[in-house]
Motif scaffolding. Structure first.
Motif, PDB file in Angstrom:
ATOM      1  N   ALA A 277      72.794  41.388  43.688  1.00  0.00           N
ATOM      2  CA  ALA A 277      73.365  41.449  42.337  1.00  0.00           C
ATOM      3  C   ALA A 277      72.771  42.613  41.552  1.00  0.00           C
ATOM      4  N   ARG A 278      73.641  43.312  40.810  1.00  0.00           N
ATOM      5  CA  ARG A 278      73.198  44.458  40.005  1.00  0.00           C
ATOM      6  C   ARG A 278      72.935  44.086  38.558  1.00  0.00           C
ATOM      7  N   GLY A 279      73.348  42.861  38.168  1.00  0.00           N
ATOM      8  CA  GLY A 279      73.143  42.441  36.787  1.00  0.00           C
ATOM      9  C   GLY A 279      73.362  40.943  36.653  1.00  0.00           C
ATOM     10  N   PHE A 280      73.303  40.455  35.408  1.00  0.00           N
ATOM     11  CA  PHE A 280      73.429  39.028  35.151  1.00  0.00           C
ATOM     12  C   PHE A 280      74.807  38.508  35.573  1.00  0.00           C
ATOM     13  N   ALA A 281      75.868  39.268  35.310  1.00  0.00           N
ATOM     14  CA  ALA A 281      77.217  38.814  35.661  1.00  0.00           C
ATOM     15  C   ALA A 281      77.383  38.693  37.168  1.00  0.00           C
ATOM     16  N   ASP A 282      76.862  39.652  37.922  1.00  0.00           N
ATOM     17  CA  ASP A 282      76.956  39.572  39.386  1.00  0.00           C
ATOM     18  C   ASP A 282      76.200  38.350  39.915  1.00  0.00           C
TER      19      ASP A 282
END
Length: 555
Positions: free
Chosen positions: A230-235
């Motif tokens: 994951a690259r961020g919170f959404a991912d």
């Protein structure tokens, strides 16, 4: 001048016609007499060995045998012998008829009210792939299936609970609040886990359950590994949603499968052993997550625990065979699976199930809140590192939680043999008895002593699992089991997993201005106290109508 045609048949033709008529009358009167005529030689049927006639001989179905058993006219037996058929033949015939009558009595009455003695049209159903007849299931195979499903459940909870030990490093890396982490550990997973569980369980009640479990295991393992990318919170939130959908395919079909491998008198223990996978999985998640995070980072931890589940899914698919529905209870479910709405109405009409499900949800509300936020409590209040926390919580959750789950199942099986209400009394008593130990864990000044004093609370907090799962399977009909388990887990996880960590996280942010980093201590204390007392009340109320509700599935 040729001979004129015969006007009357010869004597042997008359005798042959009489024999044919006699055989037809015999077959109409008794279907087994023809079998005796094939198996017993003619000279024995004719009574070549004379003997005293038993009382009532010569009556009923034996008379046609005597008349029919004629030798050719030359060399016929004496008249006295012809009138005395062999005593052994009569006894054999009587035994066959008695066996036939017993089978007719034992046959259940057809639902349409038809006479069970009359032939019925043959209904042929295609067997499920690798289905097991009753004689094919041994205790060794049942134990193998139980052990393998425990391992599957361990991986299920490793992938679910590893996030709890990684809350602090993920929060710092992604720069989010406690409320956002509460959503990530609770709502993002629980909403899709609960709503996907019911249609998957419905499909499991109509198909091969081991395949459903194997596909689900492969899906959640792949999505756990994807969490490390994951690259961020959404991912990360999307990956956790995928984990939730995959894990929804585990427990409902597993509960149904184990209920067909283990009879009701051993079912609570079997399901309690299965539920011990929760605690072993949580323990391994703490250990692996804590040490891998310190040695590498949180992304490597997700990759390391996710990929081995793909091999486990293949093992389940290749080694678990599908038993016939209702096998452990001496029958096979022939009816079609009811609609989900019908199962829900059936369960909701049971007052004991309403109280049971809500009590379980409240217990899970406190349990998930403690499981998710205890590592953060030890980091913020006591300054411990993730590797040390993972070691301590891994041992406590694994050994203490698994022991509690097993003890709860054994206690419910043994005490429930005398009174089924013990299935709800055991978790009610455990919920109240665990409160003092939770208080010691949260308020004792030394962290290691606090963890040791909290072990009995971990044992008691796990004792509700086996009795509740087993009682739910016993309350419903055979074809309702997977959906009933999904409905129970829907209620438990929507309230417990979906709201428990979220509420604790929100309380942390709310109380932080007053208590600072120690706000998590007071949040956990409030949630555990209210939830445990409330749950014990509903467990007690479930016992009031349990005896009558257990008879509802027979109506």
């Amino acid at each position: 001048m040729g001979r004129e045609p015969r006007a009357h048949p010869r004597g042997h033709e008359v005798r042959a016609g009489a024999r044919r008529e006699g055989r037809a009358r015999r077959d109409r009167r008794d279907p087994h007499a023809g079998l005796l005529a094939l198996l017993v030689p003619r000279h024995l049927r004719a009574g070549a060995r004379a003997g005293p006639r038993p009382p009532g001989a010569g009556q009923g179905v034996r008379a046609p045998l005597a008349r029919r058993a004629r030798l050719p006219r030359r060399g016929r037996a004496p008249a006295a012998a012809r009138r005395r058929p062999l005593r052994g033949v009569t006894a054999l015939h009587r035994g066959v008829r008695a066996h036939h009558r017993e089978r007719l009595r034992a046959r259940p009455a057809p639902a349409d009210g038809a006479d069970p003695r009359q032939p019925r049209p043959l209904a042929v159903a295609a067997p499920a792939p690798s289905s097991l007849p009753a004689a094919a299931v041994s205790r060794a195979e049942a134990r193998w299936v139980l052990g393998l499903l425990v391992v599957v459940y361990v991986f299920n909870f490793v992938d679910r609970q590893i996030l709890s030990i990684l809350v602090e490093p993920i929060r710092q890396d992604l720069g989010v609040s406690d409320t956002a982490m509460g959503f990530l550990t609770g709502g993002a997973f629980a909403v899709f886990y609960t709503f996907a569980g019911i249609p998957i369980a419905r499909f499991a009640d109509r198909s091969v359950r081991r395949t459903v479990i194997a596909v689900g295991c492969a899906l959640w393992s792949a999505m756990t590994a994807a969490s490390g990318l994951a690259r961020g919170f959404a991912d990360l939130a999307l990956a956790r949603i995928g984990v939730g959908v995959g894990e929804a395919a585990c427990s409902p079909p597993a509960h149904s499968l184990l209920s067909d491998y283990f009879p009701p008198e051993r079912r609570a223990t079997a399901l309690a052993v299965y539920a011990s996978g929760i605690h072993f999985g949580t323990a391994f998640g703490y250990l692996a997550g804590g040490w891998l995070n310190e040695a590498f980072d949180w992304r490597t931890a997700f990759l390391a625990v996710g990929l081995p589940g793909l091999a486990l899914a293949l093992l389940v698919r290749l080694t678990v065979r599908e038993p016939a529905r209702g096998l452990s209870e001496g029958g096979v479910a022939g009816e079609a699976p009811p609609a989900t709405s019908e199962v829900f109405r059936f369960l909701w009409d049971l007052r004991s199930f309403r109280h049971l499900s809500f009590a379980s949800a409240l217990t899970a509300f406190a349990g998930y809140g403690v499981a998710i936020w205890t590592p953060a409590f030890l980091v913020r209040v006591h300054g411990m590192g993730t590797a040390e926390i993972g070691t301590w919580l891994g041992l406590i959750a694994g050994l203490g939680g698994a022991s509690g789950a097993w003890l709860g199942g054994v206690a419910a099986d043994r005490l429930g043999a005398r009174d089924p209400r013990w299935a709800v009394r055991v978790p009610a008593a455990a919920a109240l008895a665990g409160l003092p130990f939770t208080a010691l864990l949260l308020f004792w000044p030394s962290p290691r002593t606090a963890l040791l004093l909290g072990i009995p609370g971990t044992v008691l907090g796990a004792m509700w699992l086996g009795p509740v799962f087993a009682l739910t399977q016993t309350l419903v009909r055979i074809r309702m089991r997977a959906v009933a388990s999904a409905i129970l887990l829907f209620i438990v996880n929507l309230i417990g997993l979906g709201l428990g960590p979220q509420v604790v996280g929100a309380l942390n942010d709310l109380l932080r201005p007053t208590f600072g980093g120690a706000s998590v201590r007071w949040s956990l204390a409030a949630v555990v106290l209210v939830s445990s007392v409330w749950a014990a009340v509903h467990f007690a109320l479930a016992g009031r109508t349990l005896a009558g509700d257990l008879r509802a599935k027979a109506r």
